[in-house]
Design a protein around this motif. Sequence first.
Motif, PDB file in Angstrom:
ATOM      1  N   HIS A  48       0.698  -1.169   0.132  1.00 24.42           N
ATOM      2  CA  HIS A  48       0.021  -0.062  -0.037  1.00 24.42           C
ATOM      3  C   HIS A  48       0.941   1.293  -0.005  1.00 24.42           C
ATOM      4  O   HIS A  48       0.463   2.135  -0.658  1.00 24.42           O
ATOM      5  CB  HIS A  48      -1.105   0.086   1.086  1.00 24.42           C
ATOM      6  CG  HIS A  48      -1.986   1.226   1.124  1.00 24.42           C
ATOM      7  ND1 HIS A  48      -2.757   1.019  -0.019  1.00 24.42           N
ATOM      8  CD2 HIS A  48      -2.602   2.076   1.770  1.00 24.42           C
ATOM      9  CE1 HIS A  48      -3.755   2.311   0.063  1.00 24.42           C
ATOM     10  NE2 HIS A  48      -3.395   2.596   1.111  1.00 24.42           N
ATOM     11  N   THR A  52       0.428   4.193  -2.463  1.00 20.14           N
ATOM     12  CA  THR A  52       0.342   5.583  -1.832  1.00 20.14           C
ATOM     13  C   THR A  52       1.145   6.469  -2.875  1.00 20.14           C
ATOM     14  O   THR A  52       0.735   7.633  -3.175  1.00 20.14           O
ATOM     15  CB  THR A  52       0.447   5.641  -0.519  1.00 20.14           C
ATOM     16  OG1 THR A  52      -0.080   4.771   0.203  1.00 20.14           O
ATOM     17  CG2 THR A  52       0.719   7.076   0.124  1.00 20.14           C
ATOM     18  N   GLN A  55      -0.526   7.223  -5.970  1.00 22.93           N
ATOM     19  CA  GLN A  55      -1.804   7.666  -5.939  1.00 22.93           C
ATOM     20  C   GLN A  55      -1.109   9.442  -5.791  1.00 22.93           C
ATOM     21  O   GLN A  55      -2.017  10.386  -6.560  1.00 22.93           O
ATOM     22  CB  GLN A  55      -2.404   7.594  -4.405  1.00 22.93           C
ATOM     23  CG  GLN A  55      -3.304   6.231  -4.606  1.00 22.93           C
ATOM     24  CD  GLN A  55      -3.557   5.587  -3.534  1.00 22.93           C
ATOM     25  OE1 GLN A  55      -3.483   6.265  -2.257  1.00 22.93           O
ATOM     26  NE2 GLN A  55      -4.135   4.741  -3.225  1.00 22.93           N
ATOM     27  N   GLU A 107      -7.889   4.693   6.382  1.00 19.92           N
ATOM     28  CA  GLU A 107      -8.195   4.357   4.816  1.00 19.92           C
ATOM     29  C   GLU A 107      -9.493   4.549   4.645  1.00 19.92           C
ATOM     30  O   GLU A 107     -10.040   4.843   3.445  1.00 19.92           O
ATOM     31  CB  GLU A 107      -8.006   2.788   4.746  1.00 19.92           C
ATOM     32  CG  GLU A 107      -6.535   2.355   4.938  1.00 19.92           C
ATOM     33  CD  GLU A 107      -5.534   3.021   3.955  1.00 19.92           C
ATOM     34  OE1 GLU A 107      -5.907   3.513   2.899  1.00 19.92           O
ATOM     35  OE2 GLU A 107      -4.226   3.281   4.470  1.00 19.92           O
ATOM     36  N   GLU A 110      -9.712   8.153   3.787  1.00 21.35           N
ATOM     37  CA  GLU A 110      -9.186   8.370   2.327  1.00 21.35           C
ATOM     38  C   GLU A 110     -10.049   7.845   1.212  1.00 21.35           C
ATOM     39  O   GLU A 110     -10.295   8.809   0.301  1.00 21.35           O
ATOM     40  CB  GLU A 110      -7.991   7.550   2.088  1.00 21.35           C
ATOM     41  CG  GLU A 110      -6.785   7.988   2.984  1.00 21.35           C
ATOM     42  CD  GLU A 110      -5.453   7.322   2.572  1.00 21.35           C
ATOM     43  OE1 GLU A 110      -4.631   8.106   1.844  1.00 21.35           O
ATOM     44  OE2 GLU A 110      -5.648   6.121   2.838  1.00 21.35           O
ATOM     45  N   GLU A 140      -7.989   2.573  -2.060  1.00 20.54           N
ATOM     46  CA  GLU A 140      -8.325   2.759  -0.340  1.00 20.54           C
ATOM     47  C   GLU A 140      -9.321   1.976  -0.130  1.00 20.54           C
ATOM     48  O   GLU A 140      -9.188   1.303   1.043  1.00 20.54           O
ATOM     49  CB  GLU A 140      -8.612   4.130  -0.289  1.00 20.54           C
ATOM     50  CG  GLU A 140      -7.669   5.163  -0.886  1.00 20.54           C
ATOM     51  CD  GLU A 140      -6.169   5.192  -0.278  1.00 20.54           C
ATOM     52  OE1 GLU A 140      -5.994   4.387   0.370  1.00 20.54           O
ATOM     53  OE2 GLU A 140      -5.573   6.267  -0.627  1.00 20.54           O
TER      54      GLU A 140
END
Length: 167
Positions: A48, A52, A55, A107, A110, A140
């Motif tokens: 993740h 991230t 993202q 999360e 988000e 997410e």
Amino acid sequence: MQNETLKNIFVTGLRNAHAMESQAESLLNRQIERLDSFPDLKARMQAHLQETRTQQSRLDQILADLGESGSTMKDSALSFLGNLAAAAHMPAQDEVLKNSLASFAFENYETAAYKSLITVAEQVGAQNAIAPLKQSCSEEEAMAQFLQNNLDSVTKRYMQMSATGAL
Ligand SMILES: [Fe+2]
């Protein structure tokens, strides 16, 4: 994008999301350091962390397309989730539990932020932004789902390790 006010709402939302992802990155980094006893959780956190960073790049790209930047200076001014992040790195014996709860909350936060941002993007006609925002949103959601599914086993493992003095 005709209306300046609506464009500003979108840009502010994108900057807030960028700040949120910076916070996510430091939160994940701090947690990963101390998760050697929980290899499954650690591996998912590491995956993740990569998501991230991607993202962040998506948000940078959307901001750049609008002629805006997603600077890190602005991120620190916008670190509205500081308390949650602080709670998540206080060393304590039960930190893996607290971190799992805080991460689940984070999360979901988000996910909600991206859902709202997708609505804004649709409303202002930012067609090119919708697909990347939806991609981030689903990542997410998947992370929140993993944390929810994993809470039972993390709790049991934490209890077992504590009971045997392994923690
Ligand atoms: Fe995330």
